[in-house]
Structures are given as structure tokens and as C-alpha cells.
Motif scaffolding. Structure first.
Motif, PDB file in Angstrom:
ATOM      1  N   LEU A  89     -46.791 -26.253   4.389  1.00  0.00           N
ATOM      2  CA  LEU A  89     -46.391 -25.652   5.662  1.00  0.00           C
ATOM      3  C   LEU A  89     -46.624 -26.625   6.821  1.00  0.00           C
ATOM      4  O   LEU A  89     -45.796 -26.739   7.729  1.00  0.00           O
ATOM      5  CB  LEU A  89     -47.169 -24.364   5.897  1.00  0.00           C
ATOM      6  CG  LEU A  89     -46.852 -23.209   4.946  1.00  0.00           C
ATOM      7  CD1 LEU A  89     -47.835 -22.053   5.156  1.00  0.00           C
ATOM      8  CD2 LEU A  89     -45.419 -22.728   5.136  1.00  0.00           C
ATOM      9  N   THR A  90     -47.745 -27.340   6.781  1.00  0.00           N
ATOM     10  CA  THR A  90     -48.075 -28.276   7.860  1.00  0.00           C
ATOM     11  C   THR A  90     -47.080 -29.429   7.920  1.00  0.00           C
ATOM     12  O   THR A  90     -46.707 -29.885   9.014  1.00  0.00           O
ATOM     13  CB  THR A  90     -49.499 -28.808   7.664  1.00  0.00           C
ATOM     14  OG1 THR A  90     -50.392 -27.710   7.501  1.00  0.00           O
ATOM     15  CG2 THR A  90     -49.938 -29.646   8.856  1.00  0.00           C
ATOM     16  N   ALA A  91     -46.657 -29.917   6.772  1.00  0.00           N
ATOM     17  CA  ALA A  91     -45.680 -31.001   6.748  1.00  0.00           C
ATOM     18  C   ALA A  91     -44.397 -30.595   7.455  1.00  0.00           C
ATOM     19  O   ALA A  91     -43.815 -31.386   8.224  1.00  0.00           O
ATOM     20  CB  ALA A  91     -45.381 -31.399   5.303  1.00  0.00           C
ATOM     21  N   GLN A  92     -43.952 -29.370   7.227  1.00  0.00           N
ATOM     22  CA  GLN A  92     -42.721 -28.907   7.877  1.00  0.00           C
ATOM     23  C   GLN A  92     -42.901 -28.787   9.383  1.00  0.00           C
ATOM     24  O   GLN A  92     -41.981 -29.100  10.155  1.00  0.00           O
ATOM     25  CB  GLN A  92     -42.302 -27.562   7.287  1.00  0.00           C
ATOM     26  CG  GLN A  92     -41.883 -27.647   5.832  1.00  0.00           C
ATOM     27  CD  GLN A  92     -41.511 -26.289   5.275  1.00  0.00           C
ATOM     28  OE1 GLN A  92     -40.437 -25.750   5.556  1.00  0.00           O
ATOM     29  NE2 GLN A  92     -42.410 -25.714   4.489  1.00  0.00           N
ATOM     30  N   LEU A  93     -44.078 -28.348   9.806  1.00  0.00           N
ATOM     31  CA  LEU A  93     -44.365 -28.259  11.239  1.00  0.00           C
ATOM     32  C   LEU A  93     -44.334 -29.644  11.875  1.00  0.00           C
ATOM     33  O   LEU A  93     -43.732 -29.846  12.944  1.00  0.00           O
ATOM     34  CB  LEU A  93     -45.727 -27.599  11.442  1.00  0.00           C
ATOM     35  CG  LEU A  93     -46.196 -27.354  12.872  1.00  0.00           C
ATOM     36  CD1 LEU A  93     -45.247 -26.431  13.618  1.00  0.00           C
ATOM     37  CD2 LEU A  93     -47.612 -26.773  12.863  1.00  0.00           C
ATOM     38  N   ALA A  94     -44.947 -30.626  11.210  1.00  0.00           N
ATOM     39  CA  ALA A  94     -44.978 -31.989  11.752  1.00  0.00           C
ATOM     40  C   ALA A  94     -43.578 -32.595  11.798  1.00  0.00           C
ATOM     41  O   ALA A  94     -43.198 -33.242  12.789  1.00  0.00           O
ATOM     42  CB  ALA A  94     -45.910 -32.857  10.904  1.00  0.00           C
TER      43      ALA A  94
END
Length: 338
Positions: free
Chosen positions: A189-194
Motif C-alpha cells: 500500500l505504501t509503495a502505491q502512495l509513494a
């Protein structure tokens, strides 16, 4: 007024130990009425977090005996306390890791409630969502975005929120290069946010399936070794202390490493000129504030990241934890009430 259930089923940590020793037991327990500030909710779904595994296996010392894990809870309100105004019976709610604070210490008064010495946590201090019903403090419950299924919404409540805070702690500059070590529930999820914010993301993970998923979700690279480009920031999601010097050595001058887990194995000695000199920084991430949660849920409503879910019926919670321990889950596992 609808009659409340008198008992509910719950998975509890009976005897912490390796997941192969079956530390969880399915029991029945009484359902208590909510206090003045509380909500009683029927659990509809609950994410399975690595912290639940740490609690079951004893990496985190139990705070109370026979506690039900689970802190990514999507539920339906069935009763509310006398002072609760923000939720009605029938509303959908989210309950996350942070379950309560004192509200009066210097940390709470300065917007750092995640550091409150008297903070309480769902699935550690109070019973969590590996159960048919939960009681939560309405002041720490979340409204969930519309258009998300229960299974999709559950991981947002820890994997998403903690990843959001870890990204903040990593001090990633606009358009910068971010390294992500470990690629499970929170990392995907964090990768997509970044990426949505314009970052160039490089993923390091041993899992071939996770590497494929990282590339599908927009990562610039995904491998088993540190990337061959200098990184502005990095987040360590894997609970592996031996990766701390690896991640620090891959940072460019002035880079920051954020360690996102609640548990980490022993960190080996650091070499000052290789790992810390030239103003490299290492930071921990401790829980989250409610403001983090609200900000993240607002942002993902706009970005709509893909949530890779493997669903299990609630009766197979022990199997879900076993699959997580064995690395058989790509994305996030979610328990679903049937």
C-alpha cells in the motif's frame, strides 16, 4: 431496541509460542455492553497483521492473558454508549491499532499521542477483531471510505496507516528515490502512495511473487539486493535487524531510514563512516496518531490504491497466521465473517 448477543466466539492467544505450536484457541466469551464512550460492533472483516503474529508467537510480551488479536477491524455498530453521538446503530466503522490514550500527558497535548505512556492497543490491551464482536472507544474509531468492500477497507486501518506514517518519517523529498525493504501488507500500500506522489520506488524482497506485485504496482525495480542507485529515503518493513546496515549503506548523503515494525531482530554493529556519516538518519515508527489515520483515509479515497487480498473465513484465523509466518501470502490476509 434490538436484543444484544450474550456470547461471541473469539480466537485468543492461549500460550504464546511458535505458530506451529498452535498458540491460538477458539473460545466463546460473554459480550459486554458498551460503556458511555464505547461502541459494540459485529465484526465483518479483520486484517491479519504481522504484529498479530508477533503477539501469538511471543515476540511481543502479552499485556493481558487470553487476549483476542486483530487491529484492522471493520464492523457494524450494534449498540452505543450513552454519550456517543458520531455513530449510529447500523453504521460501518473501522477500529485500528491505537485504542486509547490518556489525553493529558505532554505527548497527547502536543499532537504526539502515539507516544503516550498510557496508550492502549487493540488486540494487545483490549480484545481485537479475531472475534465475532468487539467493543471499541468511539473516539478512536474511524469512518471508512465509501466504495470499499469490507475486505479492501480492513488493511487500510494498520497496513495503510502505519505505512503512511512511515513514509512521513522517511522524509522523502518530492520526486525522490524511495527504497522499500520487505513487501508485505503495509509495503504494497505504501509503495502505491509513494508512486502516486511522484516518487521512484525500489523494492527489495526475497519473494518472487512479491517482486512481481511490486512491479505491477509501479515500482521502478524489484530485486533481492539493494538497488544500484543512491536512495533519498528508505523504509524497512521486514522485521530483520540485519537489513538496517544494508539499508543505511544504500542511502545517499542526507538520506533517512524509517523502521516501520513494532518488533525487530537484533541490529548488527554499524560502521560510522559507511552507515551514518554524511548526515544519514535512522528513525523508528511508533504506532500512529488519529490524525495520521484520518489524513491517510482521506488521501486513499482520492488515490484508490489496489489492495491485494487473500481472504480466509474467521474460523481459519490460525491458518491465516500460519500462512503469514511461512511467507505464503502476497499482499494482505483478511479474515471474513460468514
Amino acid at each position: 431496541m434490538a436484543r444484544l448477543p450474550s456470547v461471541t466466539s473469539a480466537w485468543v492467544v492461549e500460550r504464546p509460542g511458535p505458530i506451529a505450536s498452535a498458540p491460538l484457541r477458539l473460545v466463546e466469551r460473554e459480550v459486554r455492553e458498551p460503556g458511555p464512550y464505547e461502541l459494540l460492533a459485529r465484526v465483518r472483516a479483520c486484517g491479519v497483521c504481522r504484529t498479530d503474529l508477533h503477539l501469538a508467537e511471543g515476540d511481543l510480551a502479552p499485556r493481558r492473558t487470553h487476549c483476542a488479536p486483530g487491529h484492522e477491524v471493520v464492523g457494524e455498530v450494534v449498540a452505543r454508549g450513552t454519550t456517543v453521538q458520531d455513530f449510529r446503530v447500523g453504521d460501518r466503522l473501522g477500529a485500528a491499532w491505537l485504542a486509547g490514550t490518556c489525553g493529558q500527558c505532554r505527548f497527547c497535548r502536543t499532537g504526539r499521542e502515539n507516544l503516550c505512556p498510557d496508550s492502549r492497543y487493540t488486540g494487545w490491551d483490549i480484545d481485537g477483531g479475531f472475534a465475532g464482536h468487539v467493543v471499541v472507544d468511539a473516539r478512536f474509531a474511524y469512518r471508512l471510505p465509501e466504495g470499499w468492500s469490507d475486505e479492501e477497507a480492513a488493511p487500510l486501518l494498520c497496513a495503510g496507516i502505519i505505512g503512511y506514517r512511515a513514509l512521513r518519517r522517511a522524509d522523502l523529498p518530492p520526486g525522490g528515490r524511495l527504497g522499500i525493504y520487505g513487501f508485505g501488507a503495509s509495503a504494497h500500500l505504501t509503495a502505491q502512495l509513494a508512486v502516486a506522489r511522484g516518487a521512484e520506488v525500489h523494492v527489495v524482497t526475497r519473494s518472487p511473487a512479491a517482486r512481481r506485485l511490486a512491479l505491477e504496482l509501479g515500482a521502478a525495480s524489484a530485486g533481492t539486493d539493494a538497488p544500484d542507485v543512491p536512495l533519498d529515503s528508505a523504509i524497512l518493513f521486514a522485521p530483520a535487524g540485519e537489513l538496517v546496515p544494508v539499508a543505511l549503506a544504500a542511502l545517499d548523503r542526507g538520506g533517512t531510514l524509517a523502521i516501520a515494525g513494532i518488533h525487530l531482530s537484533t541490529v548488527p554493529p554499524l560502521v560510522y563512516d559507511r552507515h551514518l556519516f554524511q548526515e544519514r538518519t535512522v528513525r523508528s515508527v511508533t504506532a500512529n496518531t488519529r490524525e495520521d489515520g484520518r489524513a491517510y483515509l482521506t488521501e486513499v479515497t482520492r488515490l484508490r490504491p489496489a489492495v491485494r487480498v487473500t481472504s480466509y473465513p474467521m474460523r481459519l484465523a490460525d491458518r491465516a497466521l500460519g500462512d503469514l509466518a511461512a511467507g505464503r501470502i502476497t499482499g494482505v490476509a483478511v479474515l471474513v465473517a460468514r
